[in-house]
Design an enzyme around this catalytic site. Structure first.
Site, mmCIF file in Angstrom:
data_model
loop_
_atom_site.group_PDB
_atom_site.id
_atom_site.type_symbol
_atom_site.label_atom_id
_atom_site.label_comp_id
_atom_site.label_asym_id
_atom_site.label_seq_id
_atom_site.Cartn_x
_atom_site.Cartn_y
_atom_site.Cartn_z
ATOM 1 N N ARG A 1 -64.238 16.708 48.576
ATOM 2 C CA ARG A 1 -63.391 16.965 49.750
ATOM 3 C C ARG A 1 -61.970 17.302 49.311
ATOM 4 O O ARG A 1 -61.368 16.588 48.515
ATOM 5 C CB ARG A 1 -63.388 15.738 50.658
ATOM 6 C CG ARG A 1 -62.524 15.872 51.898
ATOM 7 C CD ARG A 1 -62.817 14.737 52.845
ATOM 8 N NE ARG A 1 -61.734 14.507 53.790
ATOM 9 C CZ ARG A 1 -61.700 13.508 54.660
ATOM 10 N NH1 ARG A 1 -62.710 12.642 54.703
ATOM 11 N NH2 ARG A 1 -60.688 13.358 55.482
ATOM 12 N N TYR B 1 -70.345 7.839 44.685
ATOM 13 C CA TYR B 1 -69.053 8.120 45.312
ATOM 14 C C TYR B 1 -67.945 8.003 44.276
ATOM 15 O O TYR B 1 -67.957 7.102 43.429
ATOM 16 C CB TYR B 1 -68.812 7.117 46.446
ATOM 17 C CG TYR B 1 -67.624 7.404 47.333
ATOM 18 C CD1 TYR B 1 -67.742 8.271 48.415
ATOM 19 C CD2 TYR B 1 -66.390 6.794 47.118
ATOM 20 C CE1 TYR B 1 -66.673 8.523 49.257
ATOM 21 C CE2 TYR B 1 -65.316 7.045 47.945
ATOM 22 C CZ TYR B 1 -65.461 7.911 49.021
ATOM 23 O OH TYR B 1 -64.392 8.168 49.854
ATOM 24 N N PHE C 1 -59.382 12.437 49.347
ATOM 25 C CA PHE C 1 -60.063 12.771 48.090
ATOM 26 C C PHE C 1 -61.333 11.959 48.057
ATOM 27 O O PHE C 1 -61.297 10.728 48.061
ATOM 28 C CB PHE C 1 -59.196 12.426 46.875
ATOM 29 C CG PHE C 1 -59.897 12.639 45.546
ATOM 30 C CD1 PHE C 1 -59.532 13.706 44.740
ATOM 31 C CD2 PHE C 1 -60.899 11.783 45.110
ATOM 32 C CE1 PHE C 1 -60.172 13.907 43.503
ATOM 33 C CE2 PHE C 1 -61.544 11.983 43.889
ATOM 34 C CZ PHE C 1 -61.172 13.051 43.090
ATOM 35 N N GLU C 2 -62.465 12.622 48.026
ATOM 36 C CA GLU C 2 -63.713 11.926 47.748
ATOM 37 C C GLU C 2 -64.708 12.915 47.172
ATOM 38 O O GLU C 2 -64.792 14.065 47.601
ATOM 39 C CB GLU C 2 -64.281 11.222 48.991
ATOM 40 C CG GLU C 2 -64.536 12.081 50.187
ATOM 41 C CD GLU C 2 -65.062 11.271 51.389
ATOM 42 O OE1 GLU C 2 -65.021 10.029 51.363
ATOM 43 O OE2 GLU C 2 -65.515 11.898 52.365
ATOM 44 N N ILE C 3 -65.425 12.449 46.166
ATOM 45 C CA ILE C 3 -66.510 13.211 45.572
ATOM 46 C C ILE C 3 -67.766 12.397 45.827
ATOM 47 O O ILE C 3 -67.857 11.253 45.370
ATOM 48 C CB ILE C 3 -66.286 13.452 44.072
ATOM 49 C CG1 ILE C 3 -64.979 14.220 43.845
ATOM 50 C CG2 ILE C 3 -67.458 14.218 43.467
ATOM 51 C CD1 ILE C 3 -64.587 14.375 42.384
#
Length: 395
Positions: free
Chosen positions: A201, A227, A292-294
C-alpha cells in the site's frame, strides 16, 4: 568578606530554580529541542540507531527476469496499491518517484490505483510516465463504497458532533468513514484483485529514503510472512471506545479463531500508557500505521477475518465512531495470526507526516537516522514500537 543574607537567599533561590528547570526538562515528560531525531529519554533503546542490514533469509535480486512486460518473469502475484483521488495527483507522483527510485525500477511490479470516481486522462498519463511497470486504473463498485443500509443517518450525524467536540480529526467527513471501511474490509474484494495475493500500500505524499535491493514480495512469500509494517503507533482512544468491547463480543462467540501464538499482550498492554487502555476499554490502542503495509490478502480473505469484519461492520462503528483500518487490521492480526508471521521492515526508510522509520544504513539518504518525528516533542509518546519489541521482538 561575608555575603549579605539577602544575597545568599537570592543565590540559593536561583540554584533551586535552575535545578527545577533541569529536572523538568529531562524527567521524561518532555523532550528538549536538541534531542529531536535522537532517542527520547523514556525509550530504553531505539534499535533504529543500530546498524541496519537486509533481513535474513533467501533474497531475490534484480535481474533481466524482472524486466517490464516480459512473459514468465520472476515477479510473483503482487501489486503496488493506492486509493487516491484525481486531485491528489501531485502527491501521488511524488510518492511514486520515491518508490520507483529506491525499489520498483529494479523489479517493475504493477501499480493498481483505486478511486470512487473515474480517473482523469491526465492522472493516467502522468502516473504512467513515472514508471515502466504496468498501471491499472480501477473504479470502486458503488456497493463497496456506499454507506451500508443499516447505518442510521440521524445517529451518524449526532455521533459525528460528539466526536468533533472531542477533537477527533475527520469525524464529520463521510468520505473518511467510507475510506476506513473500504480499506478495512472491501479493497481485497475488488474484481481487479481477484487473482492477486500480495500488495504494498502506497499513499500520496509519503517518502521512501533507502535503496532496497531485494524483491520484498518474494521475501514475504519465501519466509511465510503475512504482514509487513514500518511504523507502530498509539491510536486516539476517543475514536474507538467500542472497538475492543465489540471485538470481545466476537471472541466470545468465536474463541477458536484466537491463534495460540497471538500478540494479545501487545493489544492489551496497560503499563506504558494506562490512560489509553482505560479510555479504549481494555485495548492498548497500539496499531500498525497502515498507510504503509505489505500484506498477503489471503489473510483478509480468511473466514476468521471475514467473520470479524462483518461483525464490526454490523456494529456500525465505522460510522458511529471513527474506527480506522489501522486498528482493525492490527487487532485482527494480533488475535488471529501467528505473530512470528508479522515482519518489521526496519530496513525500509519511510515517512508519512509526521512520523519516520529511518534506519542506520549507508543505503539511506534524506532522513535522520533514528528520527521518529520532526514534529513537536510530545509526539514521541505516540510510539508503540517499544511494546512490540517487548512482547514480540524485532523480526
Amino acid at each position: 568578606m561575608a555575603v549579605a543574607r539577602p544575597v545568599r537567599v537570592l543565590g540559593l533561590a536561583a540554584v533551586m530554580i535552575w535545578i527545577f528547570f533541569i529536572y523538568s526538562l529531562f524527567n521524561g515528560k518532555g523532550q528538549p529541542p536538541n534531542l529531536k531525531g535522537k532517542t527520547p529519554p523514556s525509550f530504553e533503546h531505539d534499535p533504529m540507531l543500530d546498524p541496519t542490514g537486509e533481513p535474513e533469509g533467501p533474497l531475490h535480486r534484480a535481474s533481466e527476469l524482472y524486466a517490464p512486460g516480459i512473459q514468465n518473469s520472476a515477479r510473483i502475484n503482487a501489486t503496488l496499491l493506492s486509493l487516491v483521488r484525481n486531485e491528489e495527483l501531485e502527491g501521488m507522483l511524488q510518492a511514486m518517484r520515491d518508490l520507483e527510485r529506491t525499489w520498483n525500477h529494479k523489479f517493475n511490479y504493477p501499480w493498481t490505483f483505486f478511486n470512487d470516481v473515474p480517473f482523469t486522462e491526465e492522472f493516467k498519463k502522468r502516473t504512467q510516465e513515472v514508471t515502466k511497470a504496468q498501471c491499472n486504473y480501477e473504479l470502486i463498485p458503488k456497493e463497496h463504497w456506499e454507506v451500508p443500509s443499516w447505518i442510521n443517518n440521524d445517529l451518524f450525524l449526532e455521533s459525528t458532533k460528539v466526536l468533533k467536540e472531542q477533537g477527533i480529526q475527520y469525524a464529520d467527513k463521510i468520505s473518511y468513514h467510507q475510506m476506513c471501511r473500504w480499506n478495512s474490509g472491501m479493497f481485497y474484494k475488488h474484481p481487479a484483485l481477484a487473482n492477486t495475493q500480495y500488495y504494498w500500500r502506497v499513499e500520496p505524499k509519503v517518502h521512501f529514503f533507502c535503496d532496497v535491493d531485494y524483491d520484498v514480495f518474494r521475501y514475504m512469500q519465501d519466509n511465510n510472512k503475512t504482514y509487513g509494517f514500518t511504523i507502530n503507533l498509539y491510536d486516539a482512544p476517543k475514536s474507538i471506545p467500542k472497538l475492543w468491547p465489540t471485538t470481545l463480543e466476537f471472541l466470545a462467540e468465536h474463541a477458536g479463531y484466537l491463534h495460540e501464538n497471538n500478540a494479545l499482550d501487545w493489544l492489551t498492554d496497560k503499563v506504558r500508557r494506562p490512560e489509553h487502555n482505560e479510555k479504549a476499554n481494555g485495548y492498548s490502542t497500539c496499531h500498525f500505521w497502515s498507510n504503509f503495509e505489505i500484506g498477503d490478502m489471503n489473510f483478509w480473505r480468511s473466514k476468521a477475518y471475514e467473520d470479524y469484519f462483518n461483525h464490526l461492520d454490523r456494529a456500525g462503528g465505522f460510522f458511529y465512531e471513527r474506527w480506522g483500518d489501522a486498528p482493525v487490521h492490527s487487532i485482527a492480526l494480533g488475535l488471529f495470526e501467528d505473530k512470528s508471521r508479522i515482519h518489521w521492515f526496519r530496513d525500509i526508510g519511510y515517512q508519512h507526516i509526521p512520523f519516520f522509520n529511518c534506519p542506520n544504513s549507508p543505503k539511506c539518504k534524506g532522513c535522520v537516522t533514528g528520527r521518529f518525528t520532526d514534529g513537536e516533542s510530545f509526539l514521541y509518546k505516540e510510539d508503540c514500537r517499544p511494546n512490540w519489541f517487548k512482547y514480540v521482538g524485532q523480526g
